[in-house]
Design a protein around this motif. Structure first.
Motif, short mmCIF file in Angstrom:
data_model
loop_
_atom_site.label_atom_id
_atom_site.label_comp_id
_atom_site.label_asym_id
_atom_site.label_seq_id
_atom_site.Cartn_x
_atom_site.Cartn_y
_atom_site.Cartn_z
N ILE A 379 0.83 -1.21 0.00
CA ILE A 379 0.00 0.00 0.00
C ILE A 379 0.87 1.26 0.00
CG2 ILE A 379 -0.27 0.13 2.52
CD1 ILE A 379 -2.86 1.04 -0.20
N MET A 380 2.01 1.22 0.66
CA MET A 380 2.90 2.38 0.66
C MET A 380 3.51 2.61 -0.72
SD MET A 380 2.37 3.53 3.57
CE MET A 380 3.53 4.90 3.51
N GLU A 381 3.62 1.52 -1.50
CA GLU A 381 4.20 1.63 -2.84
C GLU A 381 3.18 2.17 -3.84
OE1 GLU A 381 6.09 -1.25 -6.35
OE2 GLU A 381 5.72 -2.05 -4.34
N VAL A 382 1.90 1.78 -3.70
CA VAL A 382 0.91 2.11 -4.73
C VAL A 382 -0.01 3.27 -4.37
CG1 VAL A 382 0.90 -0.29 -5.51
CG2 VAL A 382 -0.85 0.47 -3.88
N LYS A 383 0.03 3.73 -3.12
CA LYS A 383 -0.95 4.71 -2.64
C LYS A 383 -0.99 5.99 -3.48
CE LYS A 383 2.22 6.57 0.89
NZ LYS A 383 2.38 7.91 0.32
N LEU A 430 -3.71 4.80 2.82
CA LEU A 430 -4.44 5.72 1.94
C LEU A 430 -4.49 7.12 2.52
CD1 LEU A 430 -7.41 3.41 0.86
CD2 LEU A 430 -5.49 4.15 -0.56
N ASN A 431 -4.48 7.22 3.84
CA ASN A 431 -4.54 8.54 4.47
C ASN A 431 -3.19 9.24 4.48
OD1 ASN A 431 -7.14 9.38 5.22
ND2 ASN A 431 -7.23 7.79 6.77
N ARG A 432 -2.18 8.61 3.95
CA ARG A 432 -0.86 9.24 3.85
C ARG A 432 -0.57 9.71 2.43
NH1 ARG A 432 2.93 5.16 7.55
NH2 ARG A 432 1.84 5.50 9.51
N ARG A 433 -1.62 9.76 1.64
CA ARG A 433 -1.43 10.23 0.26
C ARG A 433 -1.25 11.74 0.19
NH1 ARG A 433 -5.95 7.51 -3.43
NH2 ARG A 433 -7.32 8.18 -1.72
N SER A 434 -1.57 12.44 1.27
CA SER A 434 -1.37 13.89 1.31
C SER A 434 -1.22 14.29 2.77
CB SER A 434 -2.57 14.61 0.67
OG SER A 434 -3.74 14.35 1.42
N GLN A 435 -0.88 15.55 3.01
CA GLN A 435 -0.73 16.03 4.39
C GLN A 435 -2.05 16.00 5.12
OE1 GLN A 435 1.14 19.84 4.20
NE2 GLN A 435 3.19 18.99 3.85
N ARG A 436 -3.13 16.20 4.41
CA ARG A 436 -4.46 16.13 5.01
C ARG A 436 -5.02 14.72 4.82
NH1 ARG A 436 -8.13 20.81 2.74
NH2 ARG A 436 -9.49 19.92 4.38
N LYS A 437 -5.77 14.26 5.78
CA LYS A 437 -6.35 12.93 5.67
C LYS A 437 -7.33 12.87 4.50
CE LYS A 437 -5.95 11.23 10.39
NZ LYS A 437 -6.66 10.60 11.52
N SER A 438 -7.28 11.75 3.78
CA SER A 438 -8.17 11.58 2.63
C SER A 438 -9.61 11.45 3.08
CB SER A 438 -7.76 10.33 1.84
OG SER A 438 -6.45 10.49 1.35
#
Length: 463
Positions: A379-383, A430-438
């Motif tokens: 998940i860390m690779e594809v997020k 998935l919630n690490r895709r940006s600084q703000r939670k998805s």
């Protein structure tokens, strides 16, 4: 003209790579070619089954353009390239001429397998295991060689052997082991760990074993070349007199042949004569357990096995090989019994609904943690590479694969736990895709309500 033919994928888009990049003529003649090759291979298997002492003096004629073309279709084109850097698509673009050239070289003994490219794959215990990647042309030769060897040897393999056999599986081994523990008196189980089995198989001894059944000198010369092709690691070539590197198309059947003569035949034909009670071996490649009716037999068998392996340059991992108390009678009397691992499961004694002591199993702790770790790495690779729906589709398939393997009687709770933990890991990723939670957990639950993950269920019933 080049056309692409694919079988229908599954509901989530899985495809079959066997029929990619064939010429129109290859596709049109595929059914006839397959029928002829399968008939010839089946004939070898029939002859071997009818007479287990039969030897085979003429095998090279089975390696021809038709059989190699069929092997071409069987090879997965998505696998990594070997040192030749040739893909299935590239080789298939001029398939007929390439096969003709390969056969011409084989007839004049001009074909020599290229060194295997070695890569290191992480294991559950934090260590690594070597994986070999052959050149594409070598994969073709290995594939037809594998089919010939399987036809000769599978009919004579013992029932205790389950690994990498056409009509046997991990679940078959688990089911038969569970049935034996349930139906028979067992006092002690020997949990066997073979030290670096694949990498310590002696080439000369293996060739001697092969010569017991195969009397075709040309075929045997190519077997020797296959074993001694060498390994390329970070640009350095090494040639050894031992080891069949995992990842090679032929390594499973060659390892099985070696273990057949060293372990299975000896255990089946010799060991019971020296034991007071019943003894039973279950072997999947190098993962082995022996069930003994009496502890005194277990002590003798363990000692004799170590000597037997040493005779053929194999070794027991003394620290990991152990004798496990596993008596249903003693468990019923309140005496603590042990547990042991086999094929990703831990087997132990527990209570049935009626309060009777019975053998049970659950996902092995190391396997459980290792697979969750892989989910996290994935998940860390594809997020950041794909949208949510595509990620969820792939995750769904991964969970289905886990359920298909670990969905065995007694193990539903561990499968449910894995699904729950894996979903939490994916949510965090998935919630690490940006600084703000998805999205929040409540929003994620709404998403899962619309696109529910697969549920835990029993796929393999042990009784």
């Amino acid at each position: 003209m080049v056309i692409v033919v694919r079988k229908r994928g599954n509901a989530r888009g899985a495809k079959d790579h066997r029929y990619e990049h064939l010429s129109e003529g290859d596709v049109m003649g595929n059914t006839k070619t397959q029928s002829i090759t399968e008939t010839k291979i089946a004939r070898i298997a029939w002859l071997s089954a009818q007479d287990h002492t039969r030897t085979f003096t003429s095998l090279m004629h089975h390696i021809n353009e038709a059989s190699l073309a069929e092997c071409f279709m069987m090879i997965d084109g998505s696998k990594a390239k070997g040192i030749d850097n040739v893909s299935k698509k590239e080789y298939g673009a001029n398939l007929k001429q390439n096969l003709a050239d390969l056969l011409s070289r084989m007839k004049r003994m001009g074909y020599r397998p290229q060194p295997v490219k070695k890569v290191l794959i992480p294991k559950e215990n934090g260590k690594t295991r070597p994986l070999g990647i052959s050149s594409f042309e070598d994969k073709l030769v290995q594939k037809i060689t594998q089919r010939i060897l399987e036809a000769i040897y599978d009919p004579i393999f013992k029932d205790c052997s389950y690994g990498f056999r056409p009509k046997k599986s991990c679940h078959d081994a688990i089911k038969d082991l569970h049935h034996h523990l349930f139906l028979n008196k067992v006092q002690t189980v020997i949990d066997i760990d073979l030290a670096d089995f694949f990498n310590t198989i002696d080439h000369n001894i293996l060739l001697e074993f092969l010569e017991l059944k195969i009397k075709d000198p040309v075929f045997m010369r190519y077997m020797a070349r296959l074993l001694k092709a060498g390994v390329l690691t970070k640009g350095e070539l090494s040639v050894s007199e031992e080891g069949v590197i995992q990842g090679s198309v032929c390594s499973p059947i060659m390892a099985n042949i070696f273990a057949h003569y060293v372990i299975d035949v000896w255990f089946t034909d010799v060991v019971p004569q020296h034991c007071r009670g019943q003894v039973k071996l279950f072997r999947y490649a190098d993962d082995c357990v022996i069930c003994c009716e009496y502890e005194e037999d277990a002590i003798k068998v363990k000692s004799a096995l170590a000597k037997r392996l040493e005779k053929y340059k194999l070794k027991l991992n003394v620290e990991k090989t152990k004798m496990v108390p596993f008596s249903r009678r003693q468990y019923g009397r309140g005496n603590k019994q042990g547990s042991f691992d086999f094929l990703g499961f831990t087997l132990y004694l527990g209570r049935s609904n009626a309060g009777v002591g019975i053998p049970k199993l659950k996902t092995k702790k190391k396997s459980f943690r290792a697979k969750l770790k892989r989910v996290k790495e994935w998940i860390m690779e594809v997020k950041d590479k794909h949208d949510l729906h595509k990620i969820w589709d792939v995750f769904y398939v991964k969970l289905q694969g886990h359920i298909r393997y670990y969905g065995v009687s007694h193990n539903s709770r561990m499968v449910e736990k894995f699904i729950d933990e894996a979903i939490k890991i994916v949510f965090k990723g998935l919630n690490r895709r940006s600084q703000r939670k998805s999205f929040s957990w409540d929003e994620f639950n709404l998403f899962m309500k619309k696109y529910p993950p697969p549920k835990a269920k029993i796929i393999v019933k042990l009784f």
